[in-house]
Design a protein around this motif. Structure first.
Motif, PDB file in Angstrom:
ATOM      1  N   ASP A 177      75.371  54.798  24.314  1.00 26.07           N
ATOM      2  CA  ASP A 177      75.702  53.377  24.301  1.00 26.07           C
ATOM      3  C   ASP A 177      74.452  52.528  24.546  1.00 26.07           C
ATOM      4  O   ASP A 177      73.528  52.963  25.241  1.00 26.07           O
ATOM      5  CB  ASP A 177      76.757  53.078  25.373  1.00 26.07           C
ATOM      6  N   PRO A 178      74.424  51.299  23.973  1.00 26.77           N
ATOM      7  CA  PRO A 178      73.225  50.450  24.081  1.00 26.77           C
ATOM      8  C   PRO A 178      72.679  50.260  25.503  1.00 26.77           C
ATOM      9  O   PRO A 178      71.464  50.311  25.684  1.00 26.77           O
ATOM     10  CB  PRO A 178      73.671  49.128  23.455  1.00 26.77           C
ATOM     11  N   PRO A 179      73.517  50.056  26.546  1.00 23.94           N
ATOM     12  CA  PRO A 179      72.914  49.859  27.883  1.00 23.94           C
ATOM     13  C   PRO A 179      72.111  51.084  28.347  1.00 23.94           C
ATOM     14  O   PRO A 179      71.048  50.938  28.949  1.00 23.94           O
ATOM     15  CB  PRO A 179      74.128  49.641  28.796  1.00 23.94           C
ATOM     16  N   PHE A 180      72.619  52.281  28.008  1.00 28.40           N
ATOM     17  CA  PHE A 180      71.912  53.508  28.408  1.00 28.40           C
ATOM     18  C   PHE A 180      70.627  53.684  27.592  1.00 28.40           C
ATOM     19  O   PHE A 180      69.614  54.146  28.103  1.00 28.40           O
ATOM     20  CB  PHE A 180      72.807  54.728  28.264  1.00 28.40           C
ATOM     21  N   ARG A 181      70.700  53.270  26.321  1.00 27.92           N
ATOM     22  CA  ARG A 181      69.486  53.316  25.485  1.00 27.92           C
ATOM     23  C   ARG A 181      68.397  52.446  26.099  1.00 27.92           C
ATOM     24  O   ARG A 181      67.236  52.827  26.154  1.00 27.92           O
ATOM     25  CB  ARG A 181      69.796  52.772  24.082  1.00 27.92           C
ATOM     26  N   SER A 182      68.805  51.246  26.559  1.00 31.44           N
ATOM     27  CA  SER A 182      67.828  50.319  27.160  1.00 31.44           C
ATOM     28  C   SER A 182      67.199  50.956  28.401  1.00 31.44           C
ATOM     29  O   SER A 182      65.983  50.858  28.606  1.00 31.44           O
ATOM     30  CB  SER A 182      68.495  49.010  27.581  1.00 31.44           C
ATOM     31  N   ALA A 183      68.039  51.597  29.224  1.00 28.92           N
ATOM     32  CA  ALA A 183      67.520  52.210  30.455  1.00 28.92           C
ATOM     33  C   ALA A 183      66.541  53.334  30.120  1.00 28.92           C
ATOM     34  O   ALA A 183      65.477  53.461  30.753  1.00 28.92           O
ATOM     35  CB  ALA A 183      68.679  52.726  31.301  1.00 28.92           C
ATOM     36  N   PHE A 184      66.890  54.149  29.121  1.00 27.30           N
ATOM     37  CA  PHE A 184      65.999  55.240  28.692  1.00 27.30           C
ATOM     38  C   PHE A 184      64.684  54.676  28.169  1.00 27.30           C
ATOM     39  O   PHE A 184      63.605  55.125  28.539  1.00 27.30           O
ATOM     40  CB  PHE A 184      66.663  56.070  27.583  1.00 27.30           C
ATOM     41  N   LEU A 185      64.820  53.672  27.286  1.00 22.60           N
ATOM     42  CA  LEU A 185      63.627  53.093  26.654  1.00 22.60           C
ATOM     43  C   LEU A 185      62.713  52.470  27.705  1.00 22.60           C
ATOM     44  O   LEU A 185      61.486  52.641  27.647  1.00 22.60           O
ATOM     45  CB  LEU A 185      64.064  52.041  25.625  1.00 22.60           C
ATOM     46  N   ALA A 186      63.315  51.779  28.684  1.00 18.02           N
ATOM     47  CA  ALA A 186      62.503  51.145  29.744  1.00 18.02           C
ATOM     48  C   ALA A 186      61.704  52.207  30.501  1.00 18.02           C
ATOM     49  O   ALA A 186      60.517  52.020  30.789  1.00 18.02           O
ATOM     50  CB  ALA A 186      63.412  50.370  30.693  1.00 18.02           C
ATOM     51  N   SER A 187      62.353  53.353  30.810  1.00 16.64           N
ATOM     52  CA  SER A 187      61.648  54.422  31.534  1.00 16.64           C
ATOM     53  C   SER A 187      60.569  55.067  30.671  1.00 16.64           C
ATOM     54  O   SER A 187      59.479  55.370  31.165  1.00 16.64           O
ATOM     55  CB  SER A 187      62.629  55.507  31.998  1.00 16.64           C
ATOM     56  N   VAL A 188      60.877  55.269  29.389  1.00 16.18           N
ATOM     57  CA  VAL A 188      59.890  55.892  28.487  1.00 16.18           C
ATOM     58  C   VAL A 188      58.645  55.008  28.398  1.00 16.18           C
ATOM     59  O   VAL A 188      57.509  55.485  28.525  1.00 16.18           O
ATOM     60  CB  VAL A 188      60.497  56.145  27.086  1.00 16.18           C
ATOM     61  N   VAL A 189      58.863  53.697  28.211  1.00 17.05           N
ATOM     62  CA  VAL A 189      57.725  52.771  28.097  1.00 17.05           C
ATOM     63  C   VAL A 189      56.936  52.748  29.408  1.00 17.05           C
ATOM     64  O   VAL A 189      55.700  52.864  29.418  1.00 17.05           O
ATOM     65  CB  VAL A 189      58.225  51.349  27.708  1.00 17.05           C
ATOM     66  N   ALA A 190      57.654  52.630  30.523  1.00 13.86           N
ATOM     67  CA  ALA A 190      56.980  52.562  31.837  1.00 13.86           C
ATOM     68  C   ALA A 190      56.185  53.838  32.099  1.00 13.86           C
ATOM     69  O   ALA A 190      55.017  53.782  32.509  1.00 13.86           O
ATOM     70  CB  ALA A 190      58.023  52.350  32.934  1.00 13.86           C
ATOM     71  N   PHE A 191      56.793  54.989  31.853  1.00 15.47           N
ATOM     72  CA  PHE A 191      56.113  56.265  32.136  1.00 15.47           C
ATOM     73  C   PHE A 191      54.921  56.479  31.197  1.00 15.47           C
ATOM     74  O   PHE A 191      53.945  57.110  31.577  1.00 15.47           O
ATOM     75  CB  PHE A 191      57.093  57.440  32.035  1.00 15.47           C
ATOM     76  N   THR A 192      55.026  55.944  29.981  1.00 14.46           N
ATOM     77  CA  THR A 192      53.883  56.064  29.063  1.00 14.46           C
ATOM     78  C   THR A 192      52.696  55.269  29.611  1.00 14.46           C
ATOM     79  O   THR A 192      51.560  55.761  29.629  1.00 14.46           O
ATOM     80  CB  THR A 192      54.258  55.562  27.652  1.00 14.46           C
ATOM     81  N   PHE A 193      52.956  54.068  30.100  1.00 15.34           N
ATOM     82  CA  PHE A 193      51.874  53.273  30.700  1.00 15.34           C
ATOM     83  C   PHE A 193      51.338  53.972  31.960  1.00 15.34           C
ATOM     84  O   PHE A 193      50.130  53.985  32.194  1.00 15.34           O
ATOM     85  CB  PHE A 193      52.364  51.857  31.042  1.00 15.34           C
ATOM     86  N   VAL A 194      52.243  54.534  32.758  1.00 17.14           N
ATOM     87  CA  VAL A 194      51.810  55.259  33.976  1.00 17.14           C
ATOM     88  C   VAL A 194      50.919  56.431  33.572  1.00 17.14           C
ATOM     89  O   VAL A 194      49.859  56.662  34.179  1.00 17.14           O
ATOM     90  CB  VAL A 194      53.035  55.743  34.783  1.00 17.14           C
ATOM     91  N   TYR A 195      51.335  57.153  32.541  1.00 20.38           N
ATOM     92  CA  TYR A 195      50.550  58.304  32.062  1.00 20.38           C
ATOM     93  C   TYR A 195      49.139  57.865  31.646  1.00 20.38           C
ATOM     94  O   TYR A 195      48.144  58.445  32.076  1.00 20.38           O
ATOM     95  CB  TYR A 195      51.276  58.979  30.888  1.00 20.38           C
ATOM     96  N   VAL A 196      49.075  56.801  30.829  1.00 21.42           N
ATOM     97  CA  VAL A 196      47.766  56.334  30.342  1.00 21.42           C
ATOM     98  C   VAL A 196      46.903  55.868  31.521  1.00 21.42           C
ATOM     99  O   VAL A 196      45.711  56.215  31.617  1.00 21.42           O
ATOM    100  CB  VAL A 196      47.940  55.208  29.288  1.00 21.42           C
ATOM    101  N   ALA A 197      47.510  55.113  32.446  1.00 27.02           N
ATOM    102  CA  ALA A 197      46.752  54.606  33.604  1.00 27.02           C
ATOM    103  C   ALA A 197      46.229  55.763  34.453  1.00 27.02           C
ATOM    104  O   ALA A 197      45.061  55.764  34.869  1.00 27.02           O
ATOM    105  CB  ALA A 197      47.648  53.688  34.437  1.00 27.02           C
TER     106      ALA A 197
END
Lengths: 40, 242
Positions: B179-199
């Motif tokens: 469902d869209p709300p869960f997609r948003s939560a997943f996407l938010a974590s993926v984006v955040a963790f990608t930035f954390v990884y790069v940093a």
């Protein structure tokens, strides 16, 4: 423990571990800079 | 403001956003609030896969080009990958206790993820055990290339064996059933963790450069060994043998 308790525990462990890892990198960076300063 | 600083700020903001998104989405139909733990469990292992893939590519580049920057990037990415694998295991255990009733079970996916964690921990230990920088880079690069074979085994373990761990729900063929709300939560974590990884990788690269510089300075400086300052006694009237 309630479901919310497990959720809070999980996020606290994740963010806490991340903070500890960041602190370890910062500490190692400071030590390396100090060591390099001593060698100059 | 440097690029590194911008990425670090984005990582911190992303982590805050991911946390808020994960906590405000409605509870899942069967798992209730516990499903919120999966919004960080799954992205964590994705970032670990990404990190170990970067180690593979940069290890191969080192073997090809023999440039130390690729070795430093491989090491940095592997260390951050170990962190994310450890985080995946910890979050999975915290989710497993209330869901399965146990912290740990000898399930194929769990065991193989633990093996992945310990093998890359071994990669980091190998790097610590070799003093010569060229030998270390060469052997670590070979290790970094060979160790990647575990990722498809970990990912497809739920298909190849009967496991308690559920099947892949996102990285699989077919339409996304979320469902869209869960997609948003997943996407938010993926984006955040990608930035954390790069940093984290950028900071770890900075540390690697400093450590390499220290090694070069130590190797080039003629430091006296213990006892070198002690001169033999001069005896009155004695003649040098040569």
């Amino acid at each position: 423990m309630s479901d919310w308790g497990w959720v809070v525990f999980g996020y606290a462990v994740l963010y806490g571990t991340l903070a500890a890892y960041v602190a370890s990198i910062a500490y190692r960076l400071r030590q390396a800079r100090r060591r390099l300063g001593e060698l100059q | 403001m440097t690029r590194r600083r911008i990425i670090e700020i984005a990582a911190i903001a992303g982590l805050g956003g991911a946390l808020i998104t994960a906590l405000v989405v409605p509870p899942e139909r069967t798992q209730g609030d516990l499903a919120r733990l999966l919004f960080v469990h799954v992205p964590s292992i994705w970032i670990a896969y990404l990190a170990f893939s970067v180690t593979l590519v940069t290890s191969a580049l080192y073997l090809w080009k023999r440039e130390m920057r690729w070795d430093r990037l491989a090491a940095a990415s592997a260390e951050v990958g170990v962190f994310f694998t450890g985080a995946t295991i910890l979050i999975g255990m915290i989710w497993g206790k209330p869901t399965w009733g146990v912290w740990w079970t000898w399930d194929a996916r769990l065991v193989l993820t633990a093996v992945l964690f310990f093998v890359y921990l071994g990669y980091l230990a190998l790097r610590r055990s070799i003093i010569d920088p060229v030998a270390r880079a060469h052997r670590s690069a070979l290790f970094g290339v060979l160790a990647i074979i575990q990722i498809p085994i970990v990912h497809f373990s739920v298909v190849w064996w009967r496991t308690l761990h559920q099947q892949a729900s996102i990285l699989r063929p077919g339409p996304l059933q979320m469902d869209p709300p869960f997609r948003s939560a997943f996407l938010a974590s993926v984006v955040a963790f990608t930035f954390v990884y790069v940093a984290l990788v950028m900071r770890r690269m900075q540390l690697g450069r400093l450590e390499d510089e220290i090694e070069v300075r130590l190797a080039s400086s003629h430091q006296e060994v213990a006892g070198a300052a002690v001169a033999p006694p001069r005896i009155e009237g004695a003649v040098d043998s040569v």
